[in-house]
Design a protein around this motif. Structure first.
Motif, short mmCIF file in Angstrom:
data_model
loop_
_atom_site.label_atom_id
_atom_site.label_comp_id
_atom_site.label_asym_id
_atom_site.label_seq_id
_atom_site.Cartn_x
_atom_site.Cartn_y
_atom_site.Cartn_z
N ASP A 26 46.97 51.94 30.13
CA ASP A 26 47.68 50.75 30.61
C ASP A 26 47.43 49.59 29.64
O ASP A 26 46.43 49.56 28.92
CB ASP A 26 47.17 50.36 32.00
N ARG A 217 33.47 46.03 44.97
CA ARG A 217 34.07 45.52 43.74
C ARG A 217 32.98 45.23 42.71
O ARG A 217 31.89 44.76 43.06
CB ARG A 217 34.91 44.27 44.01
N TRP A 238 35.52 37.84 36.73
CA TRP A 238 36.59 38.47 37.50
C TRP A 238 36.02 39.68 38.23
O TRP A 238 35.22 40.43 37.67
CB TRP A 238 37.71 38.95 36.59
N PHE A 240 36.86 43.41 40.09
CA PHE A 240 37.86 44.47 39.92
C PHE A 240 37.45 45.69 40.73
O PHE A 240 36.28 45.87 41.08
CB PHE A 240 38.02 44.84 38.43
N ASP A 241 38.44 46.50 41.01
CA ASP A 241 38.23 47.77 41.69
C ASP A 241 37.84 48.80 40.62
O ASP A 241 38.63 49.09 39.73
CB ASP A 241 39.51 48.19 42.39
N SER A 244 40.33 51.33 39.84
CA SER A 244 41.62 50.86 39.33
C SER A 244 41.43 49.49 38.69
O SER A 244 41.72 48.47 39.31
CB SER A 244 42.66 50.78 40.46
N ARG A 246 42.98 47.65 36.77
CA ARG A 246 44.10 46.70 36.68
C ARG A 246 44.02 45.67 37.80
O ARG A 246 44.57 44.57 37.70
CB ARG A 246 45.43 47.44 36.71
N ASP A 247 43.35 46.02 38.87
CA ASP A 247 43.18 45.14 40.03
C ASP A 247 42.10 44.10 39.70
O ASP A 247 40.97 44.18 40.18
CB ASP A 247 42.79 45.96 41.25
N LEU A 248 42.48 43.12 38.86
CA LEU A 248 41.58 42.05 38.45
C LEU A 248 41.82 40.81 39.29
O LEU A 248 42.97 40.45 39.55
CB LEU A 248 41.81 41.70 36.98
N ARG A 249 40.73 40.14 39.68
CA ARG A 249 40.85 38.91 40.48
C ARG A 249 39.88 37.86 39.93
O ARG A 249 38.68 38.09 39.88
CB ARG A 249 40.57 39.20 41.95
#
Length: 468
Positions: A26, A217, A238, A240-241, A244, A246-249
């Motif tokens: 990705d 997380r 950040w 993240f999972d 996965s 891509r699941d950045l917060r």
């Protein structure tokens, strides 16, 4: 609830890391002028005031000189809109659009005198966006014609000559501000600046190297690319999972305080040791060749949430060279520290180095550091990262000249390289265990944002790879 994440099960062979083959899965680019979750104002509409010269001031201003204000314009043949920062005394730093002249200007008003530092004509139709952004002392006007935000004009030197917004006592006077004359703008938002891309990922870890986890997380620190070069970037954390990434917060924004300045020092690591956070970072926030160095701090504050301005001190690394990209590990009763040593930053010449500190977990990591090894034959190699794969702990790095990821043992001996594609720039090889099996590599590449206007420093895309 915080916890210690387990690594993947599997082989414990000495050379397990060299059994891994990575492929790209990705590539994406987080972007935001106002940082998501860090909005100070979400006003909606801005009605015409009695004068376009008088800013409506929000109750708060930015804790660091990284801020943005954005709004959408109506269809209008006249009127003006101003966005930026202002003070009760009438000083301001802002961008203004005037419909009558189709001109965007960048303005500074200090001690009762206003100056236009930059100007450029552009037509803004109904629904177009106008934005003010401050990154360190660099002010940028951006517009959005429907295809995303693009910088139109930018200036640092002239702004700095008039007002130094890095100075905490100066910045504390300024609040988010806006004004509209003969028009009504919509979707006005203000808050801390976000990012034009991400780089320098580093896993947030316990002192023994295991991933730090809360409620399933894990966390990464990232350098948020700003509108400009090294000094216009800043540091963030950040979540993240791990299954996965891509699941950045975005969870926290981290700035440093030194010599009376609030700076965006970045490229470092957060380590959890007992009930404290150990922070190590690089002095890119006021970068000048010959003085780049690692800095550190220790705190009980929750650095994975909110906004923090942290006092740091210079780290006593065992080298006479410039230093950056620190990482820490407590293993076999000793603190291990890896960093980049740089004999020159003009031109750039840099390589990974490894040091070991005094014995005992109660000993500060920066005490009694002795150099173990330095890969002085490498000239463009950075991003050192400790990782445990199988039964062994390794030091990874990124060699931009040979375009590969060398692997060192804890004696500093080069044992091979990762079997992984090499993106552009000098991408840091952050390995993260996948709870479903195998490993992620989370890294970045060199795609610049609006390089024609902003120059180098607006990279990059996040790149994900997975072991096969």
């Amino acid at each position: 609830m915080e916890s210690r994440a387990a690594g993947p099960t599997g082989t414990s062979s000495l050379f397990a890391i060299f059994d891994l083959t990575f492929s790209r899965t990705d590539q994406f680019r987080p972007f935001g002028l106002v940082a998501p979750g860090f909005e100070a104002a979400d006003v909606g509409t801005v009605s015409p005031g009695s004068s376009g010269e008088v800013l409506t001031l929000h109750a708060s201003g930015p804790a660091a000189p990284f801020a943005a204000v954005e709004a959408r314009l109506p269809a209008a043949s006249r009127g003006s809109l101003a966005l930026g920062l202002g003070t009760e005394e009438g000083d301001h730093v802002l961008v203004r659009w005037d419909a009558a002249t189709s001109r965007v200007t960048l303005e500074v008003r200090i001690h009762g005198r206003s100056r236009v530092l930059r100007r450029r004509k552009t037509r803004l139709g109904e629904g177009a966006g106008l934005a003010f952004a401050l990154c360190e002392n660099q002010v940028t006007a951006l517009v959005d014609h429907g295809n995303g935000w693009r910088p139109l004009i930018t200036e640092r030197a002239k702004v700095t000559a008039l007002v130094d917004l890095r100075r905490e006592t100066t910045l504390q006077r300024f609040r988010y501000g806006w004004s509209a004359s003969d028009l009504t703008a919509s979707a006005l938002r203000a808050g801390l600046f976000g990012m034009t891309g991400l780089r320098d990922p580093h896993l947030v870890q316990h002192a023994d190297g295991s991933p730090y986890e809360r409620d399933g997380r894990q966390f990464l620190t990232w350098t948020c690319a700003g509108l400009g070069g090294f000094r216009q970037a800043h540091w963030t954390a950040w979540s993240f999972d791990p299954a996965s990434p891509r699941d950045l917060r975005l969870e926290s924004q981290l700035f440093t305080r030194r010599d009376g300045l609030v700076l965006g020092d970045h490229a470092g690591q957060l380590v959890r040791h007992r009930d404290r956070w150990l922070l190590a970072t690089s002095s890119w926030g006021d970068f000048s060749p010959g003085d780049i160095h690692v800095r550190h701090a220790e705190t009980g504050a929750d650095l994975l949430s909110g906004v923090h301005v942290i006092d740091t001190e210079r780290s006593p690394l065992p080298t006479g060279h410039g230093t950056w990209d620190p990482c820490l590990l407590l293993r076999d009763g000793h603190w291990w520290t890896a960093f980049v040593a740089s004999p020159s930053q003009d031109p750039f010449d840099f390589h990974p180095a490894l040091a070991r500190g005094g014995q005992g977990s109660a000993t500060p990591w920066s005490d009694d550091l002795e150099l173990v090894a330095a890969a002085e034959d490498l000239r463009r190699c950075e991003g050192p990262i400790f990782v445990r794969v199988g039964s062994e702990t390794w030091l990874l790095a990124s060699d931009g000249k040979r375009r590969q990821f060398p692997v060192f043992d804890l004696e500093g001996k080069r044992r091979g390289r990762l079997d992984a594609p090499y993106p552009t720039n000098i991408p840091h090889p952050q390995l993260v265990p996948d709870p479903r099996g195998g490993w992620w590599m989370i890294t970045f590449e060199n795609t610049q944002y609006a390089e024609r206007v902003m120059g180098y420093g607006g990279h990059g895309d996040v790149v994900l790879m997975h072991s096969t």
